[in-house]
Design a protein around this motif. Structure first.
Motif, PDB file in Angstrom:
ATOM      1  N   LYS A 476       0.821  -1.217   0.000  1.00  0.00           N
ATOM      2  CA  LYS A 476       0.000   0.000   0.000  1.00  0.00           C
ATOM      3  C   LYS A 476       0.854   1.265   0.000  1.00  0.00           C
ATOM      4  O   LYS A 476       0.378   2.329  -0.401  1.00  0.00           O
ATOM      5  CB  LYS A 476      -0.922   0.001   1.221  1.00  0.00           C
ATOM      6  N   ASP A 477       2.098   1.153   0.460  1.00  0.00           N
ATOM      7  CA  ASP A 477       2.974   2.320   0.506  1.00  0.00           C
ATOM      8  C   ASP A 477       3.668   2.590  -0.824  1.00  0.00           C
ATOM      9  O   ASP A 477       4.335   3.614  -0.980  1.00  0.00           O
ATOM     10  CB  ASP A 477       4.033   2.129   1.596  1.00  0.00           C
ATOM     11  N   LEU A 478       3.544   1.662  -1.781  1.00  0.00           N
ATOM     12  CA  LEU A 478       4.113   1.865  -3.113  1.00  0.00           C
ATOM     13  C   LEU A 478       3.083   2.536  -4.018  1.00  0.00           C
ATOM     14  O   LEU A 478       1.884   2.350  -3.856  1.00  0.00           O
ATOM     15  CB  LEU A 478       4.545   0.533  -3.724  1.00  0.00           C
ATOM     16  N   LYS A 479       3.561   3.290  -4.979  1.00  0.00           N
ATOM     17  CA  LYS A 479       2.671   3.961  -5.931  1.00  0.00           C
ATOM     18  C   LYS A 479       2.616   3.146  -7.225  1.00  0.00           C
ATOM     19  O   LYS A 479       3.587   3.076  -7.976  1.00  0.00           O
ATOM     20  CB  LYS A 479       3.162   5.376  -6.225  1.00  0.00           C
ATOM     21  N   PHE A 480       1.453   2.522  -7.467  1.00  0.00           N
ATOM     22  CA  PHE A 480       1.251   1.720  -8.675  1.00  0.00           C
ATOM     23  C   PHE A 480       0.606   2.590  -9.762  1.00  0.00           C
ATOM     24  O   PHE A 480      -0.276   3.413  -9.473  1.00  0.00           O
ATOM     25  CB  PHE A 480       0.344   0.525  -8.380  1.00  0.00           C
ATOM     26  N   GLY A 486      -4.948  -3.133 -18.058  1.00  0.00           N
ATOM     27  CA  GLY A 486      -5.646  -3.334 -16.793  1.00  0.00           C
ATOM     28  C   GLY A 486      -4.756  -3.761 -15.652  1.00  0.00           C
ATOM     29  O   GLY A 486      -5.230  -3.927 -14.521  1.00  0.00           O
ATOM     30  N   SER A 487      -3.490  -3.960 -15.898  1.00  0.00           N
ATOM     31  CA  SER A 487      -2.561  -4.354 -14.835  1.00  0.00           C
ATOM     32  C   SER A 487      -2.080  -3.112 -14.078  1.00  0.00           C
ATOM     33  O   SER A 487      -2.329  -1.969 -14.479  1.00  0.00           O
ATOM     34  CB  SER A 487      -1.372  -5.107 -15.419  1.00  0.00           C
ATOM     35  N   HIS A 488      -1.359  -3.371 -12.997  1.00  0.00           N
ATOM     36  CA  HIS A 488      -0.829  -2.296 -12.144  1.00  0.00           C
ATOM     37  C   HIS A 488       0.676  -2.507 -12.001  1.00  0.00           C
ATOM     38  O   HIS A 488       1.133  -3.625 -11.760  1.00  0.00           O
ATOM     39  CB  HIS A 488      -1.509  -2.321 -10.776  1.00  0.00           C
ATOM     40  N   LYS A 489       1.433  -1.402 -12.128  1.00  0.00           N
ATOM     41  CA  LYS A 489       2.893  -1.521 -12.154  1.00  0.00           C
ATOM     42  C   LYS A 489       3.539  -0.593 -11.136  1.00  0.00           C
ATOM     43  O   LYS A 489       3.136   0.559 -10.969  1.00  0.00           O
ATOM     44  CB  LYS A 489       3.422  -1.203 -13.551  1.00  0.00           C
ATOM     45  N   ALA A 490       4.531  -1.119 -10.440  1.00  0.00           N
ATOM     46  CA  ALA A 490       5.344  -0.326  -9.511  1.00  0.00           C
ATOM     47  C   ALA A 490       6.805  -0.685  -9.718  1.00  0.00           C
ATOM     48  O   ALA A 490       7.141  -1.846  -9.985  1.00  0.00           O
ATOM     49  CB  ALA A 490       4.935  -0.583  -8.065  1.00  0.00           C
ATOM     50  N   ARG A 551      13.459   2.283  -2.153  1.00  0.00           N
ATOM     51  CA  ARG A 551      12.944   3.558  -2.654  1.00  0.00           C
ATOM     52  C   ARG A 551      11.980   3.315  -3.799  1.00  0.00           C
ATOM     53  O   ARG A 551      12.300   2.639  -4.777  1.00  0.00           O
ATOM     54  CB  ARG A 551      14.081   4.461  -3.147  1.00  0.00           C
ATOM     55  N   ASP A 552      10.775   3.861  -3.680  1.00  0.00           N
ATOM     56  CA  ASP A 552       9.767   3.769  -4.729  1.00  0.00           C
ATOM     57  C   ASP A 552      10.046   4.851  -5.769  1.00  0.00           C
ATOM     58  O   ASP A 552      10.075   6.039  -5.456  1.00  0.00           O
ATOM     59  CB  ASP A 552       8.374   3.961  -4.124  1.00  0.00           C
ATOM     60  N   GLN A 553      10.256   4.455  -7.025  1.00  0.00           N
ATOM     61  CA  GLN A 553      10.622   5.422  -8.059  1.00  0.00           C
ATOM     62  C   GLN A 553       9.476   6.368  -8.420  1.00  0.00           C
ATOM     63  O   GLN A 553       9.709   7.519  -8.804  1.00  0.00           O
ATOM     64  CB  GLN A 553      11.103   4.691  -9.314  1.00  0.00           C
ATOM     65  N   ASN A 554       8.238   5.904  -8.283  1.00  0.00           N
ATOM     66  CA  ASN A 554       7.105   6.752  -8.662  1.00  0.00           C
ATOM     67  C   ASN A 554       6.804   7.830  -7.629  1.00  0.00           C
ATOM     68  O   ASN A 554       6.454   8.961  -7.983  1.00  0.00           O
ATOM     69  CB  ASN A 554       5.856   5.893  -8.886  1.00  0.00           C
ATOM     70  N   SER A 555       6.915   7.502  -6.350  1.00  0.00           N
ATOM     71  CA  SER A 555       6.571   8.471  -5.298  1.00  0.00           C
ATOM     72  C   SER A 555       7.788   9.072  -4.619  1.00  0.00           C
ATOM     73  O   SER A 555       7.650  10.060  -3.885  1.00  0.00           O
ATOM     74  CB  SER A 555       5.708   7.787  -4.235  1.00  0.00           C
ATOM     75  N   ALA A 556       8.980   8.494  -4.831  1.00  0.00           N
ATOM     76  CA  ALA A 556      10.229   8.915  -4.185  1.00  0.00           C
ATOM     77  C   ALA A 556      10.205   8.678  -2.681  1.00  0.00           C
ATOM     78  O   ALA A 556      11.078   9.164  -1.959  1.00  0.00           O
ATOM     79  CB  ALA A 556      10.536  10.382  -4.477  1.00  0.00           C
ATOM     80  N   LYS A 557       9.237   7.909  -2.195  1.00  0.00           N
ATOM     81  CA  LYS A 557       9.219   7.556  -0.775  1.00  0.00           C
ATOM     82  C   LYS A 557      10.268   6.487  -0.493  1.00  0.00           C
ATOM     83  O   LYS A 557      10.554   5.642  -1.341  1.00  0.00           O
ATOM     84  CB  LYS A 557       7.833   7.067  -0.354  1.00  0.00           C
TER      85      LYS A 557
END
Length: 721
Positions: A476-480, A486-490, A551-557
């Motif tokens: 849930k903390d990753l940004k997909f 229809g798929s989701h990518k992180a 480190r999540d590349q989409n959200s930088a968290k």
């Protein structure tokens, strides 16, 4: 332990299939009190808030002062006090207790991970081994052990850090005394530093110039050159000391309240003396001022202790005064006195400018540590700065002066700050590499992405010892991102490093992963998270720190996790346990299992889903917790069978809650008696309150010598509603 792991679960590849199966203050016009969550020093455009300590003639904290008893001046101008509160540090701390009676060779009581909300004092004990002499190092080691044995209390978060070490395993804030003892073992004299064998280099007689042909002028030139080299080395190592302090202070910024750093050192110079005897500022003075500003912004008070204690500054038995004239001898002794006083000045200045105090000319180092521990209560005073304080055209050091109207009292406070607000300082952007490295090296875990790490020691006869780590990631903390199909990518970066007890990195893994999930798989990941597993081989026994940053590349968290682990030396043939693998079952699952086999067997059970349970370690009340582990180096009787017992204990908040019976070890069906699989189960009753618990396994070998007859292993877990 590879066979046991193979029977418990397959080796996890980092793939989608692996993911899918894994469960889951604002200024006021009049002085106002400060709430508990605001008891930090602030430097903002709306509020300047600083901590002030007031003591009487006996050195005791004064607690009954009011706002009208204080005056604050910024750059000579008096300020109106808008915030005022007294923070008591002593009243919130209770002495630690041992819930289990002390018995010779009894297994130790396991420690519980200290959560931020339970921290009462944060203390960094910094050993400046870049300056300590061999003699001082021995005294410091004694003081550190005394602190951990007797002075450390419940709610203390402590780090023992060497300025000459790397930024690895032993630079970790912890409440685990095992880790602190391991850090103390690494405190040794640094022969590459500036410290001598004793507090001073012995005086030596001059060389016989008649043999070498050198003149007195040559001796003077050589002595001056030696002095220049010595000053350069001292400045170099002093900057290294200040750099290590900066690292610690930056990490301590993440905790609430005022924090303490106690540095044991043989001192450093603020000024150097030229050949003509003039005093000049040392090169470290600017670095020191930046460190003071950093400490003041991060609510860190620095205390310093001269580890040399009270020193005789005259001739000693080590000195060789033969061949020296009376004038030459007096000059050497004068240089010694000047060196001693000059190096103390650096310690005094650093402590005074950050609101602490220095302990000098005192042989009672342990008593000095207690003085620091008693100095944890203070007044928190705030005022509204004017526009000139943070004028971007002027980068200046704003000087603070705090006065108390009662002349019989002594006040200690922070010296000032640069004209940059905390908000502006926080705006400095970091590169992705800097973000993940800072999270990995920080003394505290980053919480942008929730991670749970469990590292387990094991051994294989062919490949040797290794540590298998399980990292549970909250999806849930990753940004997909939503894809066209229809798929989701992180996409995220992972860096995992094992540090040895000398602070150096031993092994590392750095990779970038992309997850693509659809429908039920994506829903399961959102609900239960997923596990990343990796293995580091261990060549040498010792203390290790496993650290992981993501480190999540989409959200930088960014999130990070770490764990201290001790790897034993199996070649010593002493009784040893592997790490503990966990599984959680519902009552229905447990009942079904009971019908099929004997679920209470002490031989290793076959667990169905341990990666998630072992890494997350979060279980509901009313369920059953099963566990498995391996035993190494059991002694065998004439029939080549062990004679051993196993026992389970459960602790909560350091207190013994459940103590199971000693059961004879069941080795039915096992052929390798040097690596025996074992396990058991415990019911988590609905009456157990939510919170943190520790499961401890104790194994006793009746055939071994008494000193090495018992060994233990433990794992922390959490009970939730």
């Amino acid at each position: 332990m590879k066979r046991l792991f193979a029977s418990l679960f397959p080796v996890f590849l980092f793939s989608l299939a692996a993911f899918a199966q894994t469960p889951s203050p604002t200024a006021a016009p009049t002085p106002k009190p400060v709430a508990d969550d605001e008891d930090v020093v602030k430097i903002s455009t709306a509020l300047i808030q600083l901590d002030v300590t007031v003591t009487d003639k006996a050195g005791k904290i004064v607690t009954n002062l009011k706002p009208e008893d204080f005056e604050i001046f910024e750059n000579g101008e008096k300020q109106d006090i808008t915030n005022f509160s007294f923070i008591s540090g002593a009243a919130r701390v209770k002495p630690a207790t041992n819930p289990v009676p002390a018995v010779k060779n009894a297994p130790p009581v396991p420690t519980t991970e200290l959560k931020p909300e339970r921290i009462r004092r944060t203390i960094a004990l910094v050993v400046d081994d870049l300056t300590l002499s061999f003699q001082s190092t021995a005294y410091v080691r004694q003081s550190l052990k005394k602190f951990v044995d007797e002075q450390m209390q419940e709610g203390d978060l402590v780090a023992i850090i060497r300025t000459g070490a790397g930024v690895g395993a032993l630079q970790q804030f912890t409440s685990d005394k095992r880790q602190l003892y391991a850090a103390i073992e690494r405190v040794r004299w640094n022969a590459l530093g500036t410290g001598n064998i004793g507090a001073f280099a012995p005086i030596q007689s001059p060389p016989d110039n008649s043999l070498s042909g050198a003149t007195d002028e040559d001796d003077i030139a050589n002595n001056n050159a030696d002095a220049d080299i010595n000053n350069f080395r001292q400045n170099l190592f002093a900057r290294g000391t200040l750099g290590a302090l900066s690292y610690v202070i930056r990490g301590m910024n993440e905790l609430p309240g005022r924090k303490s750093v106690l540095m044991f050192s043989d001192g450093f110079k603020l000024f150097t003396r030229s050949e003509q005897g003039f005093v000049e500022p040392a090169q470290i003075l600017d670095s020191l001022r930046r460190l003071i500003d950093l400490a003041n912004r991060n609510s860190v008070v620095i205390y310093t202790m001269d580890a040399r204690g009270l020193q005789p500054l005259g001739l000693t038995a080590e000195d060789d005064a033969g061949g020296l004239s009376s004038d030459q001898l007096e000059q050497r002794l004068s240089d010694r006195r000047s060196e001693f006083i000059d190096t103390q000045e650096g310690l005094i200045y650093l402590a005074r400018q950050t609101g602490g105090f220095s302990i000098i000319n005192n042989n009672d180092l342990i008593g000095g540590v207690q003085r620091v521990l008693n100095d944890q209560s203070y007044y928190l005073i705030g005022y509204q700065p004017d526009a000139e304080t943070f004028d971007p055209k002027t980068r200046r050091f704003n000087k603070l002066v705090v006065k108390v109207r009662r002349p019989d009292l002594k006040v200690r406070y922070r010296s000032g700050f640069f004209s940059v607000s905390d908000e502006a300082a926080a705006e400095v952007k970091q590169t992705p590499t800097q973000q993940i490295l800072n999270a990995l090296m920080s003394p505290f875990a980053a919480g942008g992405i929730s991670l749970r790490l469990n590292a387990l020691f094991a051994n294989d006869p062919k490949s040797g010892s290794f540590v298998r780590s399980f990292l549970h990631i909250n999806a849930k903390d990753l940004k997909f991102t939503d894809e066209a199909d229809g798929s989701h990518k992180a996409t995220f970066d992972v860096l995992a490093v094992s540090f040895g007890d000398n602070g150096a990195a031993v092994d590392q893994i750095g990779k970038t992963y992309t997850i693509v999930a659809k429908d039920k798989t994506y829903e399961m990941m959102m609900r239960e998270g997923f596990v990343y597993s990796f293995v580091f081989p261990i060549k040498n026994a010792g203390a290790y720190q496993m650290r992981v940053a993501l480190r999540d590349q989409n959200s930088a968290k960014v999130g990070s996790a770490n764990q201290f682990i001790e790897v034993p030396n199996l070649k010593k043939e002493r009784l040893t346990l592997s790490g503990i693998v966990l599984e959680n079952l519902t009552p229905a699952q447990w009942e079904k299992l009971a019908q099929e086999t004997n679920p209470n067997q002490t031989a290793a059970p076959t667990l169905s889903n341990p990666p998630s349970d072992t890494s997350l370690r979060r279980f509901k009340r009313g369920t059953v917790l099963r566990y498995a582990y391996e035993i190494y180096n059991l002694r065998l009787d004439a029939a080549q069978k062990p004679q051993a017992q196993t026992q389970m204990r459960v602790f909560r908040d350091g207190k013994l809650l459940v103590e199971g019976k000693q059961n004879a070890l069941d080795v039915a069906g096992q052929t390798n008696m040097q690596k025996i699989a074992a396990g058991g189960a415990i019911s988590l009753g609905k009456a157990l309150p939510p919170g943190d618990y520790v499961l401890q396994i104790i194994v006793t070998d009746n055939l071994a010598k008494e000193k090495h007859r018992t060994t233990t292993q433990f794992v922390q877990f959490e009970i939730v509603e």
